[in-house]
Design an enzyme around this catalytic site. Structure first.
Site, PDB file in Angstrom:
ATOM      1  N   GLY A 132       0.818  -1.215   0.000  1.00 60.90           N
ATOM      2  CA  GLY A 132       0.000   0.000   0.000  1.00 60.90           C
ATOM      3  C   GLY A 132       0.845   1.255   0.000  1.00 60.90           C
ATOM      4  CB  SER A 134       0.409   3.894  -5.630  1.00 61.35           C
ATOM      5  OG  SER A 134       1.638   3.395  -6.067  1.00 61.35           O
ATOM      6  CD  GLU A 248       8.067  -2.800  -5.840  1.00 63.86           C
ATOM      7  OE1 GLU A 248       7.974  -2.094  -4.815  1.00 63.86           O
ATOM      8  OE2 GLU A 248       7.185  -2.874  -6.709  1.00 63.86           O
TER       9      GLU A 248
HETATM   10  C1  LIG Z   1       0.337  -3.170 -12.926  1.00 62.86           C
HETATM   11  C2  LIG Z   1       0.647  -2.234 -11.791  1.00 62.86           C
HETATM   12  C3  LIG Z   1       0.766  -2.755 -10.517  1.00 62.86           C
HETATM   13  C4  LIG Z   1       1.011  -1.903  -9.452  1.00 62.86           C
HETATM   14  N1  LIG Z   1       1.053  -2.424  -8.178  1.00 62.86           N
HETATM   15  C5  LIG Z   1       1.205  -1.581  -7.122  1.00 62.86           C
HETATM   16  C6  LIG Z   1       1.125  -2.088  -5.790  1.00 62.86           C
HETATM   17  O1  LIG Z   1       0.931  -3.284  -5.555  1.00 62.86           O
HETATM   18  N2  LIG Z   1       1.246  -1.216  -4.773  1.00 62.86           N
HETATM   19  C7  LIG Z   1       1.478   0.122  -4.963  1.00 62.86           C
HETATM   20  O2  LIG Z   1       1.628   0.857  -3.987  1.00 62.86           O
HETATM   21  N3  LIG Z   1       1.524   0.641  -6.221  1.00 62.86           N
HETATM   22  C8  LIG Z   1       1.395  -0.178  -7.299  1.00 62.86           C
HETATM   23  N4  LIG Z   1       1.438   0.324  -8.584  1.00 62.86           N
HETATM   24  C9  LIG Z   1       1.553   1.771  -8.767  1.00 62.86           C
HETATM   25  C10 LIG Z   1       2.888   2.226  -9.336  1.00 62.86           C
HETATM   26  O3  LIG Z   1       3.914   2.168  -8.372  1.00 62.86           O
HETATM   27  C11 LIG Z   1       2.670   3.656  -9.874  1.00 62.86           C
HETATM   28  O4  LIG Z   1       1.782   3.538 -10.964  1.00 62.86           O
HETATM   29  C12 LIG Z   1       3.961   4.294 -10.329  1.00 62.86           C
HETATM   30  O5  LIG Z   1       4.765   4.610  -9.226  1.00 62.86           O
HETATM   31  C13 LIG Z   1       3.681   5.595 -11.160  1.00 62.86           C
HETATM   32  O6  LIG Z   1       2.828   6.432 -10.456  1.00 62.86           O
HETATM   33  P1  LIG Z   1       1.508   7.039 -11.166  1.00 62.86           P
HETATM   34  O7  LIG Z   1       0.768   5.915 -11.781  1.00 62.86           O
HETATM   35  O8  LIG Z   1       0.808   7.858 -10.144  1.00 62.86           O
HETATM   36  O9  LIG Z   1       2.048   7.951 -12.346  1.00 62.86           O
HETATM   37  P2  LIG Z   1       2.566   9.449 -12.211  1.00 62.86           P
HETATM   38  O10 LIG Z   1       3.428   9.572 -11.013  1.00 62.86           O
HETATM   39  O11 LIG Z   1       1.404  10.351 -12.342  1.00 62.86           O
HETATM   40  O12 LIG Z   1       3.479   9.551 -13.487  1.00 62.86           O
HETATM   41  C14 LIG Z   1       2.921   9.738 -14.796  1.00 62.86           C
HETATM   42  C15 LIG Z   1       4.078   9.808 -15.794  1.00 62.86           C
HETATM   43  O13 LIG Z   1       4.909  10.955 -15.500  1.00 62.86           O
HETATM   44  C16 LIG Z   1       6.259  10.530 -15.348  1.00 62.86           C
HETATM   45  N5  LIG Z   1       6.895  11.332 -14.292  1.00 62.86           N
HETATM   46  C17 LIG Z   1       6.359  11.641 -13.081  1.00 62.86           C
HETATM   47  N6  LIG Z   1       7.244  12.360 -12.360  1.00 62.86           N
HETATM   48  C18 LIG Z   1       8.366  12.479 -13.111  1.00 62.86           C
HETATM   49  C19 LIG Z   1       9.647  13.099 -12.910  1.00 62.86           C
HETATM   50  N7  LIG Z   1       9.941  13.717 -11.776  1.00 62.86           N
HETATM   51  N8  LIG Z   1      10.572  13.003 -13.891  1.00 62.86           N
HETATM   52  C20 LIG Z   1      10.292  12.355 -15.058  1.00 62.86           C
HETATM   53  N9  LIG Z   1       9.087  11.755 -15.310  1.00 62.86           N
HETATM   54  C21 LIG Z   1       8.155  11.809 -14.356  1.00 62.86           C
HETATM   55  C22 LIG Z   1       6.190   9.078 -14.946  1.00 62.86           C
HETATM   56  O14 LIG Z   1       7.370   8.395 -15.303  1.00 62.86           O
HETATM   57  C23 LIG Z   1       5.002   8.580 -15.732  1.00 62.86           C
HETATM   58  O15 LIG Z   1       5.386   8.259 -17.051  1.00 62.86           O
HETATM   59  C24 LIG Z   1       1.194  -0.510  -9.664  1.00 62.86           C
HETATM   60  C25 LIG Z   1       1.102  -0.006 -10.971  1.00 62.86           C
HETATM   61  C26 LIG Z   1       0.816  -0.843 -12.023  1.00 62.86           C
HETATM   62  C27 LIG Z   1       0.690  -0.248 -13.388  1.00 62.86           C
END
Ligand SMILES: Cc1cc2nc3c(=O)[nH]c(=O)nc-3n(C[C@H](O)[C@H](O)[C@H](O)COP(=O)(O)OP(=O)(O)OC[C@H]3O[C@@H](n4cnc5c(N)ncnc54)[C@H](O)[C@@H]3O)c2cc1C
Length: 395
Positions: A132, A134, A248
């Site tokens: 937990g 994100s 991880e």
């Molecule tokens: C299949 C799957 C399983 C997952 N499982 C888990 C889980 O079990 N537990 C959990 O906690 N989370 C989980 N996640 C969440 C995952 O860790 C997040 O999706 C990830 O960290 C990206 O965050 P976001 O989706 O909010 O995208 P955002 O943070 O909104 O990013 C959107 C885009 O902007 C880019 N970006 C953002 N900030 C920057 C920066 N400073 N510099 C350059 N580029 C940037 C990112 O690379 C991305 O391409 C999962 C995600 C997926 C897709």
């Protein structure tokens, strides 16, 4: 693997033989199919647990744990061989959220009481964990989590929500990054170990593009958490989370799994008499895969010598995720319109006349693995972290 076999010590060679015999005896076609059919990289939850049960008698499910906590005393090389061979032979992927992430982090930050409670339950398969971190407003910017644990007398009362939580619909426990103070600093974050069956926890499924259910949103409504459920002191959550994230991103051996996929692509290219363009790309990918395998092996060797290799986690994460995507891309290119046909099959793979699986869900896997470069922290974020580490070293 063939390249290094000749240079293994006799003890390691004997161990490799033992692993191969074990896989021959225990890896049933249905377990292998679980890996080959998979869309998500972690594969089918139930068959992942079934495989864990096969590994448990030898404690090979916790092979990289120190012996004092129940590990089986393998060397770093033997651990590498064990994991590589499992991947190569198509063994299901043992879920890492409990055994790897929680187990290794509790060993580092846990109180004696937490170690005694949590580690045996992981060894025995009593607990299934999910992650937990994100939240709707906190992904890449993880420090922005808003889920709040308010101290009220003897307990914290947690309110908020976590999203993209893999396996939350199966798990009985969740580790969470929560805010315990009303300010935006990292020192306001704590790391909580929460019971999914506690009153006030609810789970809502999130369906993916291909219809799969592996992700969820988890809600906390006035969930009571005792201070003993914090891992590390209040306010130390960021350090604990960073430690866990390095595990991880870097503590796997994925070379065998990637090699197996690559073998599937090459076999298919041979059968279908793929074009020169595809063979060129196969050659490029093959070279990068060999470099990846060598890097994993080298890191395993360094770990065996006591070096802290978790710092390489960001690079490893970028490399394996981009490789798996390139391999899937090649598979889809090679299968052409047939990959569309596969995607419409109920179980996502097609049988040859002799009953062998001829082609599995390349397209489904291609779509699902787009997520590998997002979860665990997106690859853009990993590149930022590599840059920051290098800058510190060069300063
Ligand atoms: C299949 C799957 C399983 C997952 N499982 C888990 C889980 O079990 N537990 C959990 O906690 N989370 C989980 N996640 C969440 C995952 O860790 C997040 O999706 C990830 O960290 C990206 O965050 P976001 O989706 O909010 O995208 P955002 O943070 O909104 O990013 C959107 C885009 O902007 C880019 N970006 C953002 N900030 C920057 C920066 N400073 N510099 C350059 N580029 C940037 C990112 O690379 C991305 O391409 C999962 C995600 C997926 C897709």
């Amino acid at each position: 693997m063939r390249q290094i076999e000749a240079s293994l010590t006799s003890a390691d060679r004997a161990f490799l033989e033992e692993v191969r015999e074990f896989l021959d005896e225990n890896l049933s076609p249905s377990l292998v199919a679980a890996d080959d059919e998979q869309r998500m990289f972690f594969g089918d939850y139930h068959r992942s647990n079934a495989w864990l049960e096969k590994l448990r008698p030898r404690r090979w499910h916790v092979a990289d744990w120190p012996e004092q906590y129940g590990g089986c005393g393998l060397s770093a090389m033997q651990n590498y061989l064990l994991l590589y061979e499992q991947g190569l032979h198509g063994a299901p992927f043992v879920r890492p959220m409990g055994i790897k992430y929680v187990g290794l982090t509790v060993m580092h930050f846990g109180s004696e009481a937490q170690k005694q409670e949590i580690l045996p339950r992981l060894i025995n398969g009593d607990d299934h964990w999910c992650q937990g971190f994100s939240e709707p407003g906190a992904g890449s910017d993880l420090g922005n989590v808003k889920t709040f644990a308010e101290r009220r007398g003897d307990v914290y009362v947690v309110n908020g929500s976590k999203i993209w939580t893999t396996d939350a619909h199966f798990a009985n426990r969740i580790f969470c990054l929560v805010r315990t103070r009303h300010d935006d600093s990292k020192e306001a974050l704590s790391f909580a170990l929460i019971d999914m069956n506690a009153p006030g926890v609810s789970v809502q499924p999130i369906r993916m593009l291909g219809g799969d259910h592996e992700l969820n949103q988890v809600f906390f409504d006035d969930v009571e958490v005792f201070p003993e459920q914090l891992l590390g002191p209040e306010g130390a959550g960021w350090a604990v989370a960073k430690y866990l994230l390095e595990i991880e991103r870097g503590a796997f051996v994925l070379g065998g799994r990637l090699r197996r996929r690559m073998q599937g692509v090459i076999e298919r290219a041979r059968v279908s008499r793929a074009s020169a363009r595809i063979w060129d790309r196969i050659a490029e990918t093959e070279i990068d895969l060999m470099a990846y395998e060598a890097t994993e092996l080298r890191l395993g060797h360094l770990a065996g010598e006591g070096a802290d290799v978790l710092g390489a986690a960001n690079i490893i994460k970028i490399e394996w995720t981009e490789l798996v995507q390139r391999i899937d891309e090649l598979a889809v290119m090679n299968a052409g319109s047939e990959s569309l046909y596969c995607a419409t099959q109920p179980r996502d793979y097609v049988y040859a006349d002799n009953g062998d699986i001829e082609m599995f869900g390349w397209l489904a896997s291609y779509f699902n693995n787009r997520a590998t470069s997002i979860y665990g922290g997106s690859n853009e974020i990993q590149r930022n972290l590599v840059y920051r580490t290098m800058k510190r070293r060069w300063a």
